[in-house]
Write an enzyme that holds these catalytic residues in place. Structure first.
Site, PDB file in Angstrom:
ATOM      1  N   ASP A  69       0.790  -1.308  -0.001  1.00 40.27           N
ATOM      2  CA  ASP A  69       0.070  -0.086  -0.132  1.00 40.27           C
ATOM      3  C   ASP A  69       0.757   1.152   0.111  1.00 40.27           C
ATOM      4  OD1 ASP A  69       0.691  -0.805   2.815  1.00 40.27           O
ATOM      5  OD2 ASP A  69      -0.694   0.814   3.399  1.00 40.27           O
TER       6      ASP A  69
ATOM      7  N   GLU B  22      -0.161  -1.196   5.432  1.00 37.60           N
ATOM      8  CA  GLU B  22       1.134  -0.641   6.763  1.00 37.60           C
ATOM      9  C   GLU B  22       1.194   0.853   6.705  1.00 37.60           C
ATOM     10  OE1 GLU B  22       5.143   0.938   7.502  1.00 37.60           O
ATOM     11  OE2 GLU B  22       3.916   1.487   5.709  1.00 37.60           O
TER      12      GLU B  22
END
Length: 614
Positions: A329, A382
């Site tokens: 991400d 994350e």
């Protein structure tokens, strides 16, 4: 608006029963915003047959053929869309239980266009000009209205025609071009064209001859309706920020031809360029995860998507596991990515797709001995407080050593990170006039509480860093209330025991809540993993040692280290971390490839050291 999918589907796909409606429903239920642009060729032909009217086509001088849209036939075309396409959408929404909004794009001037020039056609070897065909191109869209609709409904459906304001009439527009223009206007993350073939075929008579990748400087020889799809893809490449693919037959999950930005990209950098092209904002990582899983499966690598949405790649079955943990991400905020011979730029190029691309390449190249297992995980979420992917890794993928994929720069290695303590403070008090003696608002109370929190943390950790990241205020009938959120970056040297004194500040109308508490962490340099890295530096850079640093951010190293005792960690990867989360992210080919060599040597060294060799 993040995680926006613009998907063009022809009416043949809508009629096909392929499961397309279920696919877009699942995207919506996973948190995506979905705008479907409906083509109408089959629906229009059915309506013409129903009314016993012949469909007329115009043979253009360039060899293309377009539908003749005379003023007399516009009502037939509008009826085909409004009734036939509208009925398909209503039936799917009722059957699958999703909320849907559908309209012809030109209704209420939602999308406007400009009437095209007279058409030069060739019939029987002779040319003539047709002046009454109502067709045109995109001019503008009411994007604020479209965004409001996308927030209000699970799926929004639009179709041609669009509205011509000067002529005050509907005009036809190619649905592929309409989808591309709207993807650009709305800054969509993903643009898909669902067609009846397996993407673009090299040989139209061979359904297995898909052309998988098209680059910005490639010249394509396509024919028929695929021409407009390619033109639409090229428009979105040049003007949009979205990732782009032509999928089929009749399915988003089927074979795809992908279109990539960048020119002259070297082969070792192509995977990174592809990863940067694909939007993967936190919570919307599935497109990238599935792309990588499909591309890597069958290459000697076991590729899976786990229940947390993590990409899990592995090679080898030995008892000694080296985990290379990156993340899929990125933070929000896309701009048009770019790449050349010596760079890749775009959201995530530094944080941290460059690291994950290196992990994947090393996994491809390294031969794993019988005593070892090499595991690469691209984690989800994350960049947000949930750390969903890392928590799943912590609880399900035990390892003997861990390399975290975060940009350290070629010459540095991160051996520790500050932790993150996120606190919400709420102050509520009865209403009173601000002119009253000693009157204080709830806003003042939460700011005073923030000062008290800082005093406590300074006592336990003189190296902490704090930032107020949000404040809200509201009035009710008998009270007013403020909430403040403050982040503390907690150093690895912080004394334990600070949570209780912080919570003890609650009382007298103040409530203190801990929203996240991840401690700081620092790994030792006297372990086989760090020794393997040291040896790699000596070999690749001729006796130049790595420069260890402790970073003031927080990463998945902190999440795993809370439970994994006596497991060595390092974080290593290409890129300047000062560019993280900025609109200037760029990773350079020289740095990526040099850090890749060092990483590969580190992995080989670790497996050798853990096999009993010196």
């Amino acid at each position: 608006m993040d995680n926006l999918y613009v998907i063009k589907a022809g009416s043949s796909t809508l009629y096909s029963g392929s499961g397309f409606f279920r696919e877009v429903m699942e995207i919506s239920r996973a948190g995506g915003k979905v705008l479907v642009i409906c083509g109408g060729a089959e629906a229009i032909e059915r309506e013409y047959r129903h009314q016993e009217i012949d469909v007329a086509y115009l043979p253009l001088a360039n060899g293309d053929r377009v539908r003749y849209c005379s003023p007399e036939h516009m009502d037939v075309i509008l009826k085909a869309y409004r009734e036939r396409i509208g009925n398909l959408i209503n039936l799917a929404a009722q059957t699958l239980d999703f909320s849907a909004y559908y309209q012809v794009a030109g209704d209420n001037q939602l999308v406007t266009g400009k009437l095209g020039k007279p058409l030069k056609i060739t019939e029987g070897g002779r040319s003539r000009i047709v002046r009454d065909s109502l067709y045109g191109g995109f001019n503008d869209a009411k994007t604020a209205v479209l965004r409001a609709l996308l927030e209000s409904y699970d799926i929004v459906f639009l179709s041609p025609p669009i509205w011509e304001s000067h002529a005050r009439q509907y005009i036809n527009i190619d649905a592929d071009m309409l989808a591309a223009h709207l993807a650009v206007a709305l800054n969509a993350n993903h643009l898909r064209f669902v067609t009846g073939t397996a993407g673009i075929l090299r040989d139209i008579n061979d359904s297995a001859s898909t052309l998988h990748d098209v680059y910005a400087d490639d010249e394509l020889a396509v024919s028929g309706r695929m021409k407009q799809k390619v033109r639409a893809c090229q428009l979105a490449l040049q003007q949009g920020v979205c990732d782009i693919a032509i999928n089929g037959p009749h399915s988003l999950s089927a074979t795809a031809t992908w279109f990539w930005r960048g020119t002259g990209v070297s082969e070792p950098m192509r995977l990174l360029n592809m990863m940067v092209n694909i939007s993967s904002i936190s919570g919307d990582e599935s497109v990238l995860a599935n792309f990588l899983s499909q591309r890597l499966a069958g290459s000697g690598i076991d590729a899976q998507i786990d229940p947390a949405g993590n990409l899990v790649l592995s090679k080898g079955n030995g008892p000694n596991t080296l985990l290379m943990l990156g993340h899929l991400d990125t933070v929000p905020g896309l701009w048009r990515s770019d790449a050349g011979e010596d760079f890749v730029s775009g959201r995530g190029s530094v944080d941290a797709k460059g690291c994950l691309a290196n992990f994947i390449d090393v996994l491809r190249q390294v031969e794993v001995p019988p005593h070892a297992r090499l595991l690469v995980v691209g984690a989800t979420e994350e960049e947000v407080s949930s750390s969903k992917g890392a928590y799943y890794v912590r609880d399900n993928y035990p390892a003997n050593a861990v390399i975290i994929g975060e940009p350290s720069g070629v010459m540095h290695v991160a051996i520790g990170y500050y932790g993150l303590l996120k606190i919400k403070v709420t102050a509520r008090k009865g209403m009173e006039h601000t002119a009253a003696r000693d009157a204080k608002t709830s806003i003042e109370h939460v700011y005073e509480a923030a000062g008290a929190l800082r005093a406590v943390m300074n006592d336990f950790d003189s190296n902490n860093i704090s930032n107020i990241i949000g404040i809200t205020h509201r009035h009710a009938l008998s009270y007013e209330e403020s909430q403040l959120v403050i982040n503390f970056r907690v150093s690895p040297e912080a004394r334990p025991g600070y949570i209780e004194p912080l919570l003890a500040l609650s009382g007298n109308g103040i409530t203190v809540e801990i929203e996240r508490s991840t401690p700081g962490y620092k790994s030792s340099r006297t372990n086989p993993l760090y020794r393997a890295l040291n040896q790699a530096f000596s070999r690749v850079l001729t006796d130049t040692p790595p420069r260890p640093v402790v970073k003031k951010g927080t990463c998945d190293m902190n999440t795993l280290a809370t439970s994994w005792r006596n497991v060595p960690f390092i974080a290593y990867g290409p890129g300047d971390s000062a560019l993280d989360h900025t609109d200037k992210e760029v990773n350079y080919t020289e740095d990526v490839l040099l850090s890749r060599r060092i990483l590969q040597e580190t992995v080989v060294n670790w497996m050798r050291l853990n096999g009993g060799e010196k």
